[in-house]
Design a protein around this motif. Structure first.
Motif, PDB file in Angstrom:
ATOM      1  N   HIS A 167      51.259  30.816  39.483  1.00 30.84           N
ATOM      2  CA  HIS A 167      50.523  31.270  38.294  1.00 30.84           C
ATOM      3  C   HIS A 167      50.927  32.721  38.107  1.00 30.84           C
ATOM      4  O   HIS A 167      50.696  33.541  38.983  1.00 30.84           O
ATOM      5  CB  HIS A 167      49.011  31.147  38.548  1.00 30.84           C
ATOM      6  CG  HIS A 167      48.178  31.819  37.491  1.00 30.84           C
ATOM      7  ND1 HIS A 167      47.973  31.268  36.257  1.00 30.84           N
ATOM      8  CD2 HIS A 167      47.515  33.007  37.493  1.00 30.84           C
ATOM      9  CE1 HIS A 167      47.198  32.077  35.538  1.00 30.84           C
ATOM     10  NE2 HIS A 167      46.915  33.136  36.266  1.00 30.84           N
TER      11      HIS A 167
ATOM     12  N   MET B 121      31.441  35.331  34.445  1.00 25.36           N
ATOM     13  CA  MET B 121      31.422  36.609  35.167  1.00 25.36           C
ATOM     14  C   MET B 121      30.106  37.361  34.959  1.00 25.36           C
ATOM     15  O   MET B 121      29.990  38.538  35.331  1.00 25.36           O
ATOM     16  CB  MET B 121      32.594  37.486  34.703  1.00 25.36           C
ATOM     17  CG  MET B 121      33.942  36.918  35.123  1.00 25.36           C
ATOM     18  SD  MET B 121      35.321  37.834  34.424  1.00 25.36           S
ATOM     19  CE  MET B 121      35.366  39.242  35.515  1.00 25.36           C
TER      20      MET B 121
ATOM     21  N   HIS C  44      52.612  25.392  43.735  1.00 26.66           N
ATOM     22  CA  HIS C  44      51.847  25.952  42.633  1.00 26.66           C
ATOM     23  C   HIS C  44      52.286  27.386  42.407  1.00 26.66           C
ATOM     24  O   HIS C  44      52.651  28.100  43.350  1.00 26.66           O
ATOM     25  CB  HIS C  44      50.351  25.945  42.989  1.00 26.66           C
ATOM     26  CG  HIS C  44      49.536  26.784  42.057  1.00 26.66           C
ATOM     27  ND1 HIS C  44      49.373  28.142  42.248  1.00 26.66           N
ATOM     28  CD2 HIS C  44      48.886  26.482  40.924  1.00 26.66           C
ATOM     29  CE1 HIS C  44      48.637  28.624  41.258  1.00 26.66           C
ATOM     30  NE2 HIS C  44      48.328  27.636  40.451  1.00 26.66           N
TER      31      HIS C  44
ATOM     32  N   TYR D  24      35.567  33.813  30.602  1.00 26.09           N
ATOM     33  CA  TYR D  24      35.277  34.913  31.526  1.00 26.09           C
ATOM     34  C   TYR D  24      34.141  35.813  31.056  1.00 26.09           C
ATOM     35  O   TYR D  24      34.149  37.020  31.302  1.00 26.09           O
ATOM     36  CB  TYR D  24      36.551  35.740  31.793  1.00 26.09           C
ATOM     37  CG  TYR D  24      37.702  34.896  32.311  1.00 26.09           C
ATOM     38  CD1 TYR D  24      37.657  34.347  33.587  1.00 26.09           C
ATOM     39  CD2 TYR D  24      38.836  34.619  31.539  1.00 26.09           C
ATOM     40  CE1 TYR D  24      38.703  33.562  34.073  1.00 26.09           C
ATOM     41  CE2 TYR D  24      39.876  33.827  32.004  1.00 26.09           C
ATOM     42  CZ  TYR D  24      39.793  33.316  33.277  1.00 26.09           C
ATOM     43  OH  TYR D  24      40.816  32.526  33.744  1.00 26.09           O
TER      44      TYR D  24
ATOM     45  N   GLY E 142      42.891  28.110  31.242  1.00 26.50           N
ATOM     46  CA  GLY E 142      41.461  28.415  31.273  1.00 26.50           C
ATOM     47  C   GLY E 142      41.078  29.068  29.964  1.00 26.50           C
ATOM     48  O   GLY E 142      40.478  28.475  29.079  1.00 26.50           O
ATOM     49  N   ARG E 143      41.516  30.343  29.836  1.00 22.59           N
ATOM     50  CA  ARG E 143      41.159  31.152  28.668  1.00 22.59           C
ATOM     51  C   ARG E 143      41.470  30.440  27.341  1.00 22.59           C
ATOM     52  O   ARG E 143      40.641  30.418  26.437  1.00 22.59           O
ATOM     53  CB  ARG E 143      41.972  32.461  28.740  1.00 22.59           C
ATOM     54  CG  ARG E 143      41.505  33.540  27.796  1.00 22.59           C
ATOM     55  CD  ARG E 143      42.494  34.734  27.810  1.00 22.59           C
ATOM     56  NE  ARG E 143      42.775  35.251  29.126  1.00 22.59           N
ATOM     57  CZ  ARG E 143      42.091  36.227  29.730  1.00 22.59           C
ATOM     58  NH1 ARG E 143      41.082  36.794  29.115  1.00 22.59           N
ATOM     59  NH2 ARG E 143      42.425  36.639  30.935  1.00 22.59           N
TER      60      ARG E 143
ATOM     61  N   HIS F  63      41.723  25.955  44.683  1.00 22.58           N
ATOM     62  CA  HIS F  63      42.457  27.214  44.850  1.00 22.58           C
ATOM     63  C   HIS F  63      41.685  28.191  45.735  1.00 22.58           C
ATOM     64  O   HIS F  63      40.794  27.795  46.449  1.00 22.58           O
ATOM     65  CB  HIS F  63      42.656  27.864  43.478  1.00 22.58           C
ATOM     66  CG  HIS F  63      43.697  27.175  42.665  1.00 22.58           C
ATOM     67  ND1 HIS F  63      44.981  27.606  42.604  1.00 22.58           N
ATOM     68  CD2 HIS F  63      43.622  26.081  41.889  1.00 22.58           C
ATOM     69  CE1 HIS F  63      45.673  26.803  41.819  1.00 22.58           C
ATOM     70  NE2 HIS F  63      44.871  25.872  41.372  1.00 22.58           N
TER      71      HIS F  63
HETATM   72  N1  LLP Z   1      45.357  29.189  37.529  1.00 20.74           N
HETATM   73  C1  LLP Z   1      45.160  30.169  38.425  1.00 20.74           C
HETATM   74  C2  LLP Z   1      45.607  29.991  39.792  1.00 20.74           C
HETATM   75  C3  LLP Z   1      44.517  31.349  38.037  1.00 20.74           C
HETATM   76  O1  LLP Z   1      44.332  32.308  38.926  1.00 20.74           O
HETATM   77  C4  LLP Z   1      44.046  31.489  36.711  1.00 20.74           C
HETATM   78  C5  LLP Z   1      43.334  32.685  36.294  1.00 20.74           C
HETATM   79  C6  LLP Z   1      44.270  30.428  35.812  1.00 20.74           C
HETATM   80  C7  LLP Z   1      44.946  29.301  36.258  1.00 20.74           C
HETATM   81  C8  LLP Z   1      43.801  30.472  34.378  1.00 20.74           C
HETATM   82  O2  LLP Z   1      44.385  31.481  33.671  1.00 20.74           O
HETATM   83  P1  LLP Z   1      44.056  31.601  32.099  1.00 20.74           P
HETATM   84  O3  LLP Z   1      44.662  30.389  31.424  1.00 20.74           O
HETATM   85  O4  LLP Z   1      42.595  31.630  31.964  1.00 20.74           O
HETATM   86  O5  LLP Z   1      44.697  32.867  31.686  1.00 20.74           O
HETATM   87  N2  LLP Z   1      38.645  37.605  34.799  1.00 20.74           N
HETATM   88  C9  LLP Z   1      39.869  37.899  34.079  1.00 20.74           C
HETATM   89  C10 LLP Z   1      40.854  36.769  34.181  1.00 20.74           C
HETATM   90  C11 LLP Z   1      41.238  36.433  35.582  1.00 20.74           C
HETATM   91  C12 LLP Z   1      42.188  35.300  35.623  1.00 20.74           C
HETATM   92  C13 LLP Z   1      42.204  34.719  36.979  1.00 20.74           C
HETATM   93  N3  LLP Z   1      43.063  33.609  37.113  1.00 20.74           N
HETATM   94  C14 LLP Z   1      39.560  38.200  32.621  1.00 20.74           C
HETATM   95  O6  LLP Z   1      38.382  38.234  32.273  1.00 20.74           O
HETATM   96  O7  LLP Z   1      40.464  38.453  31.831  1.00 20.74           O
END
Ligand code: LLP
Length: 437
Positions: free
Chosen positions: A213, A400, A211, A396, A298-299, A114
């Motif tokens: 998101h 980070m 894709h 994160y 991710g999270r 990405h």
């Molecule tokens: N795919 C893409 C293209 C993304 O940009 C992200 C997260 C994910 C998947 C995963 O998303 P998740 O399942 O983790 O919500 N630093 C911030 C979060 C930034 C998320 C960036 N993109 C925080 O600490 O909340």
């Protein structure tokens, strides 16, 4: 509500003899053994989350799907080993993450690259190392990939990042699917179609699909149905207008997690099954072939698989105003309050006392905004040397972390069946100066 229910927000937490346990280990024992500040991660919990995603997709879509771990949430070698063993691919956003994959022996053919701005060097590095797919953000990237792929004589698999125009109503900084986002090309304005046509015209780009998101910390799963409708209608339009078969559709990540007891619990297995069934049925309804489906959590894979343990230092009670409890870490290991006002559950590891003092838990950086959490309840006789834990820090936080104020980053201690091992070593003062000439 009992105090206990406010603390035990995930099922790998427990209180035994008034001591907080995590992943089957006594948290204060871990702090004694490894020092603080300390990230602790529960391998069993990470694997269980992975299994929920993988199984749910498999039960509905069979082999026609893959879970990609969004490794920006927490990236170090061991994480890639775990996800590979769990049958997952990876979403990577930099050559740093790609390099970590390589060094972990992760098969790069299962990695999706990405980022909204890949340099020529990034593209070359990724192609040379056999990246599975690029997720191209825009036409400029497509041209850059085409140029480098043609120089190397390869036909590179590419997905295009599109913005479906959905606002997931989460925090602005983590919403990404709206028309005016810095990521991707919007479907609504016609830009997506324009970029798709460019991709189809390039000789060394193999356009495999799309894709999207929409955002992060999403609890309202109807957002995904709306997104799927928009993406599949786009797929259908391309079939009719250009006879283009979309082979891969990556629907991104974003499932929300519990940072405190007021957050709902989003059940992964049930919701992924629903989402996959919705995709399958929608394809039938629209009379289009079902693409290979990817999800990118991710999270929700790592957040509640991690906690951070700190030692209390200075305690400042400003009568009539505010109480401060300072810890031996802060925004360098967890910048999320400073950045997003993020909430966390903060508890003493010894839970024998009443939590009768409201305070701000702050870090030790030279910065007023260096706050871990406000309005935390801790015992009024808390003192220097006591331990506190911040829950749900697996996502994160480590990824980070910074060396602001030249503070060393904490180690990551993993627990396997309650037994600890070092996954990432504690940074040393020599690490801090190692690039200084
Ligand atoms: N795919 C893409 C293209 C993304 O940009 C992200 C997260 C994910 C998947 C995963 O998303 P998740 O399942 O983790 O919500 N630093 C911030 C979060 C930034 C998320 C960036 N993109 C925080 O600490 O909340």
């Amino acid at each position: 509500m009992l105090q206990k229910d406010k603390i035990l927000i995930s099922n790998n937490l427990n209180i035994i003899d008034n001591n907080l346990t995590f992943g089957g280990a006594c948290v204060s024992n871990l702090a004694e053994k490894y020092g603080t500040p300390l990230y602790v991660m529960d391998e069993n919990s990470i694997r269980n989350r992975c299994k929920e995603y993988v199984l749910a997709l498999k039960e509905v879509l069979g082999e026609n799907a893959m879970v990609l771990y969004a490794s920006k949430a927490c990236s170090f070698k061991k994480m890639y080993e775990i996800i590979s063993e769990e049958g997952m691919g990876a979403d990577v956003v930099s050559i740093g993450e790609i390099y970590t994959c390589l060094k972990a022996g992760f098969p790069l053919k299962n990695a999706f690259f990405h980022s909204n701005n890949k340099t020529d060097y990034d593209i070359e590095f990724a192609i040379d190392n056999g990246i599975g797919y690029f997720v191209a953000d825009n036409e400029e990237e497509l041209y850059a990939i085409e140029k480098i792929a043609s120089k190397k004589g390869v036909k590179q698999n590419v997905l295009l990042r599109l913005t479906p125009g959905i606002d997931p109503h989460t925090f602005d900084a983590v919403s990404t699917g709206q028309v005016d986002s810095k990521f991707g090309s919007p479907i609504e304005t016609g830009k997506a179609e324009e970029v798709t046509k460019i991709a189809l015209s390039l000789n060394n780009v193999n356009l495999c699909g799309f894709h999207c998101h929409v955002g992060s910390q999403v609890f309202d799963t109807s957002v995904y149905n709306e997104t799927i409708d928009i993406m599949l209608n786009y797929v259908k339009m391309l079939k009719i207008k250009y006879n283009f078969d979309t082979k891969v559709l990556d629907l991104g990540g974003g499932f929300g997690v519990r940072y405190d007891y007021t957050d709902p619990e989003l059940k992964i297995y049930e919701n992924v099954k629903k989402l996959a069934t919705y995709v399958k049925n929608s394809c039938k309804k629209l009379e289009i072939a079902l693409p290979f489906i990817c999800l990118e959590p991710g999270r929700s894979i790592v957040a509640d698989s991690g906690i951070t343990v700190y030692t209390v230092g200075t305690i400042k009670k400003i009568d009539g105003y505010k109480n401060y409890v300072s810890v031996d870490g802060g925004m360098t290991d967890n910048p999320r309050f400073a950045l997003y006002n993020a909430k966390y559950t903060v508890v003493p590891t010894n839970l024998s006392k009443n939590l009768d003092m409201t305070c701000s838990v702050v870090g030790r950086c030279c910065e007023s905004g260096d706050i871990i959490q406000e309005n935390v309840n801790l015992p009024s006789d808390i003192k220097r040397g006591d331990l506190i834990a911040v829950l749900t820090t697996g996502a994160y936080n480590y990824s980070m972390a910074s060396n602001y104020n030249r503070i060393c980053r904490p180690p990551v201690i993993m627990l396997k069946n309650g037994e600890p091992y070092v996954a990432v070593k504690r940074e040393t003062l020599d690490d801090i100066i190692k690039n200084d000439i």
